[in-house]
Design a protein around this motif. Structure first.
Motif, PDB file in Angstrom:
ATOM      1  N   PHE A  17       0.808  -1.217   0.000  1.00 47.09           N
ATOM      2  CA  PHE A  17       0.000   0.000   0.000  1.00 47.09           C
ATOM      3  C   PHE A  17       0.843   1.269   0.000  1.00 47.09           C
ATOM      4  O   PHE A  17       0.350   2.344   0.302  1.00 47.09           O
ATOM      5  CB  PHE A  17      -0.937  -0.010   1.217  1.00 47.09           C
ATOM      6  CG  PHE A  17      -1.825  -1.219   1.240  1.00 47.09           C
ATOM      7  CD1 PHE A  17      -2.915  -1.301   0.405  1.00 47.09           C
ATOM      8  CD2 PHE A  17      -1.539  -2.286   2.071  1.00 47.09           C
ATOM      9  CE1 PHE A  17      -3.720  -2.425   0.408  1.00 47.09           C
ATOM     10  CE2 PHE A  17      -2.338  -3.411   2.085  1.00 47.09           C
ATOM     11  CZ  PHE A  17      -3.441  -3.484   1.249  1.00 47.09           C
ATOM     12  N   SER A  18       2.091   1.159  -0.361  1.00 47.34           N
ATOM     13  CA  SER A  18       2.998   2.293  -0.256  1.00 47.34           C
ATOM     14  C   SER A  18       2.597   3.476  -1.134  1.00 47.34           C
ATOM     15  O   SER A  18       2.872   4.607  -0.790  1.00 47.34           O
ATOM     16  CB  SER A  18       4.428   1.868  -0.574  1.00 47.34           C
ATOM     17  OG  SER A  18       4.507   1.419  -1.911  1.00 47.34           O
ATOM     18  N   VAL A  22      -2.702   7.877   3.170  1.00 39.21           N
ATOM     19  CA  VAL A  22      -2.616   7.290   4.507  1.00 39.21           C
ATOM     20  C   VAL A  22      -3.907   6.554   4.879  1.00 39.21           C
ATOM     21  O   VAL A  22      -3.856   5.481   5.492  1.00 39.21           O
ATOM     22  CB  VAL A  22      -2.209   8.347   5.561  1.00 39.21           C
ATOM     23  CG1 VAL A  22      -3.311   9.366   5.796  1.00 39.21           C
ATOM     24  CG2 VAL A  22      -1.796   7.679   6.853  1.00 39.21           C
ATOM     25  N   ARG A  25      -3.783   3.212   3.236  1.00 35.16           N
ATOM     26  CA  ARG A  25      -2.768   2.351   3.857  1.00 35.16           C
ATOM     27  C   ARG A  25      -3.275   1.777   5.180  1.00 35.16           C
ATOM     28  O   ARG A  25      -3.073   0.600   5.479  1.00 35.16           O
ATOM     29  CB  ARG A  25      -1.451   3.109   4.052  1.00 35.16           C
ATOM     30  CG  ARG A  25      -0.767   3.461   2.736  1.00 35.16           C
ATOM     31  CD  ARG A  25       0.684   3.908   2.918  1.00 35.16           C
ATOM     32  NE  ARG A  25       0.933   4.831   3.999  1.00 35.16           N
ATOM     33  CZ  ARG A  25       0.990   6.160   3.873  1.00 35.16           C
ATOM     34  NH1 ARG A  25       0.794   6.729   2.700  1.00 35.16           N
ATOM     35  NH2 ARG A  25       1.260   6.928   4.919  1.00 35.16           N
ATOM     36  N   ILE A  26      -3.956   2.610   5.966  1.00 33.57           N
ATOM     37  CA  ILE A  26      -4.512   2.121   7.237  1.00 33.57           C
ATOM     38  C   ILE A  26      -5.613   1.106   6.956  1.00 33.57           C
ATOM     39  O   ILE A  26      -5.665   0.042   7.582  1.00 33.57           O
ATOM     40  CB  ILE A  26      -5.014   3.302   8.103  1.00 33.57           C
ATOM     41  CG1 ILE A  26      -3.821   4.152   8.543  1.00 33.57           C
ATOM     42  CG2 ILE A  26      -5.811   2.796   9.306  1.00 33.57           C
ATOM     43  CD1 ILE A  26      -4.201   5.481   9.168  1.00 33.57           C
ATOM     44  N   TYR A  27      -6.470   1.415   6.003  1.00 32.56           N
ATOM     45  CA  TYR A  27      -7.542   0.483   5.628  1.00 32.56           C
ATOM     46  C   TYR A  27      -6.944  -0.843   5.150  1.00 32.56           C
ATOM     47  O   TYR A  27      -7.384  -1.919   5.555  1.00 32.56           O
ATOM     48  CB  TYR A  27      -8.406   1.120   4.531  1.00 32.56           C
ATOM     49  CG  TYR A  27      -9.588   0.294   4.096  1.00 32.56           C
ATOM     50  CD1 TYR A  27     -10.751   0.284   4.845  1.00 32.56           C
ATOM     51  CD2 TYR A  27      -9.541  -0.456   2.929  1.00 32.56           C
ATOM     52  CE1 TYR A  27     -11.852  -0.469   4.438  1.00 32.56           C
ATOM     53  CE2 TYR A  27     -10.629  -1.207   2.517  1.00 32.56           C
ATOM     54  CZ  TYR A  27     -11.781  -1.211   3.275  1.00 32.56           C
ATOM     55  OH  TYR A  27     -12.857  -1.952   2.879  1.00 32.56           O
ATOM     56  N   THR A  29      -4.080  -2.087   5.916  1.00 35.56           N
ATOM     57  CA  THR A  29      -3.490  -2.772   7.068  1.00 35.56           C
ATOM     58  C   THR A  29      -4.578  -3.464   7.882  1.00 35.56           C
ATOM     59  O   THR A  29      -4.410  -4.614   8.301  1.00 35.56           O
ATOM     60  CB  THR A  29      -2.708  -1.769   7.945  1.00 35.56           C
ATOM     61  OG1 THR A  29      -1.678  -1.184   7.141  1.00 35.56           O
ATOM     62  CG2 THR A  29      -2.103  -2.440   9.155  1.00 35.56           C
ATOM     63  N   SER A  45       2.774  -0.366  10.397  1.00 34.74           N
ATOM     64  CA  SER A  45       2.513  -1.091   9.143  1.00 34.74           C
ATOM     65  C   SER A  45       2.080  -0.161   8.022  1.00 34.74           C
ATOM     66  O   SER A  45       2.403  -0.382   6.863  1.00 34.74           O
ATOM     67  CB  SER A  45       1.422  -2.145   9.355  1.00 34.74           C
ATOM     68  OG  SER A  45       1.866  -3.154  10.221  1.00 34.74           O
ATOM     69  N   ALA A  46       1.315   0.880   8.382  1.00 36.95           N
ATOM     70  CA  ALA A  46       0.799   1.817   7.378  1.00 36.95           C
ATOM     71  C   ALA A  46       1.769   2.960   7.109  1.00 36.95           C
ATOM     72  O   ALA A  46       1.478   3.832   6.277  1.00 36.95           O
ATOM     73  CB  ALA A  46      -0.550   2.370   7.833  1.00 36.95           C
ATOM     74  N   CYS A  48       2.717   5.593   9.032  1.00 35.85           N
ATOM     75  CA  CYS A  48       2.166   6.904   9.365  1.00 35.85           C
ATOM     76  C   CYS A  48       2.330   7.149  10.858  1.00 35.85           C
ATOM     77  O   CYS A  48       2.749   6.267  11.608  1.00 35.85           O
ATOM     78  CB  CYS A  48       0.690   6.996   8.959  1.00 35.85           C
ATOM     79  SG  CYS A  48      -0.434   5.991   9.954  1.00 35.85           S
ATOM     80  N   ALA A  53      -3.128   7.446  12.711  1.00 39.45           N
ATOM     81  CA  ALA A  53      -3.764   6.119  12.686  1.00 39.45           C
ATOM     82  C   ALA A  53      -4.969   6.105  13.624  1.00 39.45           C
ATOM     83  O   ALA A  53      -6.041   5.608  13.251  1.00 39.45           O
ATOM     84  CB  ALA A  53      -2.763   5.037  13.069  1.00 39.45           C
TER      85      ALA A  53
END
Length: 177
Positions: A17-18, A22, A25-27, A29, A45-46, A48, A53
């Motif tokens: 998800f790089s 953000v 990326r959180i979703y 994760t 992991s995300a 951020c 988060a």
């Protein structure tokens, strides 16, 4: 593999998800999370800030996407019921009652074939090792594959039936309203 193929393909799993913002990326994760996890671990992991988060996790909690468990620290877990509900709604939106009924019939036929083959009401009732020992034709791997497919067919039939009922109930409401 050529260098251009690698550049055009999906990102490596650990960095899947790089390129997303953000929130995505959180979703992403959360989708991979299988147990209650702290906001800090999700932030790591995300890639951020933990504060960011927590902000998005609070929002996802309000939407029902995650379940928040109070504690020190609080943890978050993917809400599988939300994703099940979403899948059923999508099936009802994308397919007609007739298409859903056809899927239910096809899945029921497949399930009945497994019930007959294994002389059992469910995959959980089958002893795969004993079934393999009793069979000249099926390996234990083939039996485990059948049991997995059987369990999946039962779950899918339930989803399609729930979507069919949802769509049928909605049509009744429109007809009477």
């Amino acid at each position: 593999m050529a260098e251009t193929d690698a550049a055009d393909g999906p990102p490596p799993f650990e960095n899947a998800f790089s390129g997303d913002d953000v929130e995505q990326r959180i979703y992403g994760t959360i989708l991979q999370t299988r147990e209650p996890t702290t906001a800090s671990a999700i932030a790591d992991s995300a890639d951020c800030d933990p504060k960011t988060a927590r902000k998005y996790l609070g929002w996802f909690d309000e939407l029902g996407i995650v379940t928040r468990y109070d504690g020190h620290p609080a943890t978050y877990e993917r809400n599988d019921a939300y994703f099940e509900w979403r899948r059923i709604n999508q099936l009802a939106a994308d397919q007609s009652v007739e298409d859903l009924q056809d899927h239910v019939r096809e899945l029921t036929t497949r399930i009945t074939e497994y019930e007959t083959t294994y002389d059992a009401a469910s995959p959980a009732a089958v002893d795969a090792v004993a079934a393999a020992e009793d069979s000249d034709e099926r390996t234990i791997d083939a039996i485990y594959s059948d049991l997995g497919d059987w369990a999946t067919a039962r779950e899918e039939r339930d989803r399609y039936e729930r979507a069919r009922q949802q769509l049928t109930d909605g049509e009744r409401e429109q007809a009477s309203g």
